[in-house]
Structure formats: C-alpha cells, structure tokens
Design an enzyme around this catalytic site. Sequence first.
Site, PDB file in Angstrom:
ATOM      1  N   CYS A  41     -30.935   8.308  17.541  1.00  0.00           N
ATOM      2  CA  CYS A  41     -30.556   7.604  16.322  1.00  0.00           C
ATOM      3  C   CYS A  41     -29.383   6.645  16.511  1.00  0.00           C
ATOM      4  CB  CYS A  41     -30.273   8.631  15.230  1.00  0.00           C
ATOM      5  SG  CYS A  41     -30.299   7.945  13.548  1.00  0.00           S
ATOM      6  N   LYS A  49     -26.602  13.700  21.955  1.00  0.00           N
ATOM      7  CA  LYS A  49     -26.198  12.495  21.232  1.00  0.00           C
ATOM      8  C   LYS A  49     -24.752  12.186  21.577  1.00  0.00           C
ATOM      9  CE  LYS A  49     -26.575  10.552  16.554  1.00  0.00           C
ATOM     10  NZ  LYS A  49     -27.002  10.850  15.157  1.00  0.00           N
ATOM     11  N   GLU A  54     -35.411  13.134  14.953  1.00  0.00           N
ATOM     12  CA  GLU A  54     -34.111  13.808  14.932  1.00  0.00           C
ATOM     13  C   GLU A  54     -34.090  14.830  13.792  1.00  0.00           C
ATOM     14  OE1 GLU A  54     -29.392  12.481  14.796  1.00  0.00           O
ATOM     15  OE2 GLU A  54     -30.882  11.264  13.748  1.00  0.00           O
TER      16      GLU A  54
END
Length: 508
Positions: A373, A339, A263
């Site tokens: 993440c 995300k 990321e």
Amino acid sequence: MSEEQHILLKALTITDYQQVKTLMDEAYPDLGGAWPRHTLERLVKHFPEGQIGVFEGETLVGLAFSLRVDYQKFSNPHTYDDIVDSNDNVKGNDDGDAIYGLDVVIAKSHRGMRLGRRLYDARKDVCRQYNLKGILAGGRIPNYHQHAEQLTPQEYINEVANHAIYDPILSFQLSNDFRVIRLLRKYIPEDEKSGGFATLLEWNNILYEPAQTVFTMPKPIVRVGAVQWQMREVDSLEELLSQVEYFVDTVSDYQSDFIVFPEFFNMPLMGLKKEVNQQIEAIHYLATYTNQIVEAMSQMAVEYNANIITGSMPIMEEGEYYNASFLCHRSGKIDEQRKIHITPHERNDWALKGGSDLQVFETDAGRVGILICYDVEFPELGRLLATQGLDILFVPFWTDTKNSYLRVRLCAQARAIENECYVVIAGSVGNLPQVESLDVQYAQSAVLTPSDFPFPHDSILNEATPNTEMLLFSDLDMTKLKILHSEGTVQNLKDRRDDLYKVSFVKK
C-alpha cells in the site's frame, strides 16, 4: 513439511535409482515393480530433460519418465513392447518430433497434493521448449475390470469422459487436457485389470511450429490472479480460510502462477472479539491469527500449485508489531516482506512499526517484489527493487476513499513505467460497520504495465470493476520486458545518471 524440506522439481539422475526403485515397486506390485537400473540410465542419457523428479528435501516423492519418438509412428496403433521391450530397453528416437509419456508415479504419502498435475505441466513445458508436436501416452484403464461385463472398452471410456465412472488413470489424464485418439488392444496383455486394453492419449502443443518457420522459442507467459476481496462477517478462522481457499482453488483451475490478496484482508476476524476497548487491542488480537493463516496459505500454495502473496497481516516480534506480507511459494518456501512506511493511522491508532528490509524474491515464474500500500508511494523503493532485476511488483492495498485509492493507483502506475516492470495491485471492498476501521472501503484492482508500443496504449493490461468482489486474471508476457529493457523507445533503467545521483538502501 519442515522449513528445510521444500517441494522441488528437478531432473532425475542415475544416482536417484534406489529411490526410483522404491517408488515403482510400491506403485506396480502387480506389474513387476520397478524397471532395472539400465532402463533409467538409457532414459537419462538420451533425454535427460524428460526424466523429472519431485523431491521433498532430498526424498523422491514423485516421478515422470518420457522419451522422444516419431509422432507418425506412435500416433498409430502400437503396444507397450514397441516402447519397452522384454529386457526393459526403451526404444525412442533422439530426434523424434513428439514426447511419449511413460510412467508417472506419486508416493502414497504424497497423493492428494496435486503433484501429478505438476509433473504433467512440467512435461508440457519440455514439449514447448523443444518445439515438439505434442505428447503421446498409452494409458491403462485399471478400473475397467469392474465394468467389463456391462460395458465395452469404448463405452467405458465414454462413461469416464462423461464423469459417470471414475478411473484413477484415465480421469486424471482427461483432466490434464489429454484426449483419447484411439483404443489400443493387447497393449499390456498381462494387465488384467485393464483387460489388456489401453487408451492412446494425446496432448497437442498449439504453439508448435514446423522447423522451417521457427525463428524464436515461444514467449514465456506468467499468469496472475488478483483478488478483489469482499469484507464480510465471519464466525471463525475456518470460515475465513474457506473463502481464501475458494479463490486459490479457482486460480489453480486456470493454471495461474501467482495469486495476490489485499492488505489486511483478514480484518473481519476482529469481529470475533466482542469486547475491544481500544483499536490497538484489536490489532494485537488480529496478530494472534497470523501464523495459522500463513501456515494454511502455504499449504494451499503447495497443494494448488500457485505462488500466493498473502496480502498483509499484523505480526509481533520482540514486543513490537509490524504489518507484513508473505510470499508462499508453491515449493513450500515462505518469504516475508514488511511494510516499511507506516501510515499515520497505523502508527497512531495501532502503534505499528515500519520494517527495515527490502528484497526481490526469486520464484519459478520470475523475480518479484512486494510493496504494501503506502510503500508504493515512495519511488525509491521501486527503483531499489528494479536494480535487483524486478519483473513483477505486487501491491496489496487497503484504502477507504477514492482519493486514497488514487494515490496508490497512480503511484503504482508510475512505478511500472519508470522501472519497466509489471505492477499488480489488489484491494478489498465492502463495508463492515461492526468492525472498527472497516466502515467504508474503495478499490479497483488492476494490472499495470510499462508505457511503450508492446503494451496497452494506456499502460493498463486489466482492471476490475470498482467496489465489486471479483478475481482478475492476466497473462504477463515476460519477453516484452526483456525487449523493452534493451530496445524500448526510452530506456529508463539504462539511462539513469549514476554519475549524478544514486539510490541506496541502508539496512538497520
């Protein structure tokens, strides 16, 4: 390459003949050009899987012809006429125990894209699929005429093998794991550049089993490479992309199917803007590079024949900014996963928004998903992907401290166990004090597995050294997942109580 024109491998048919003729005429003007139509008809009829085309959209840009033969006969001296007679009739054996590699041709417009290697790999896959002994091929040595006065054919072959001389055919074949087993004389007498000589080459199928001992086909293996990325100062976008290409090139050398970056691996580019008053201004500046980076990594995916998960980068759409990862297929196709859960830091300091879509992506090496993440800390997302047939979950992450890292790591391991899939996590390391938010980082990239007898006892297939730049390679046995799903000690996916609870995705 346009958005619609992706590089694809597929079986040739007789309807492709005109394009086949065009390619062969271009490649062999000094050897009579293309085969007649009836030659392709016979090849397609008797060994359809061995006739492979590389297409960009509907345009044929590469091809490989093969036929099945008796290994004993063609591992001994022979000539081209023993394979293709004077009327261009191919003479294989439909029940042969080996493949004989005929022509491999790449359009001049597409040379340098490693498409020949892709065709050779496809041939090897066919050989393994049919449980054949190996691949034989008679290879021309077209640069021999330049050295014929100084070197014998055998000396020339040795010089090419030692990289002292480059031969466009032999050098390529040797680089694709073929070995020379003998010299063939008068192979194609009219081939003046080769002096009529050729090499008899062999690729040995180490998975071959005699028919009487075969119970199952070889297990499909998917190789992944996870980049534990070192943050370092860069002076330009080109310098960053050079670092990216180094890793992609290395992964390609090891014939990996996937490579995953962390990321926000591109954050060193923030340092190029010397006067930044607010973090939000810095992230907006970083987003201006995203399209160029994705385009470059997509081109690398095609040229190096590896599917690339690009880590994540900020993107802007209709005035809003998001954190997005891209899957650059080696076909040239590009998929995007945003995300969904934004951290307080991303929301408060960078004003990023969460995405609203989630999907499993079909690839040539399995069904994959991407959770960036923080997203992996929400078990609902992993379960939604698992219900779509997920094989591998990629988790590019960026964490500053060990406790932050462990949240990602432990949740990723839970996703592997509860969803019966492989999980690959990749993070970045190093300090970059001159760039806001890059003061400290902590990462230990890893490949995680379900928890059952076919897998490692601790459900860790591989892991990197903490806080050290490195590339982590792992081979994923996809058959183990299939066995787990139906015969596992516990069967999490099968044993869900849909009569009591369900997880659903409500797309905005």
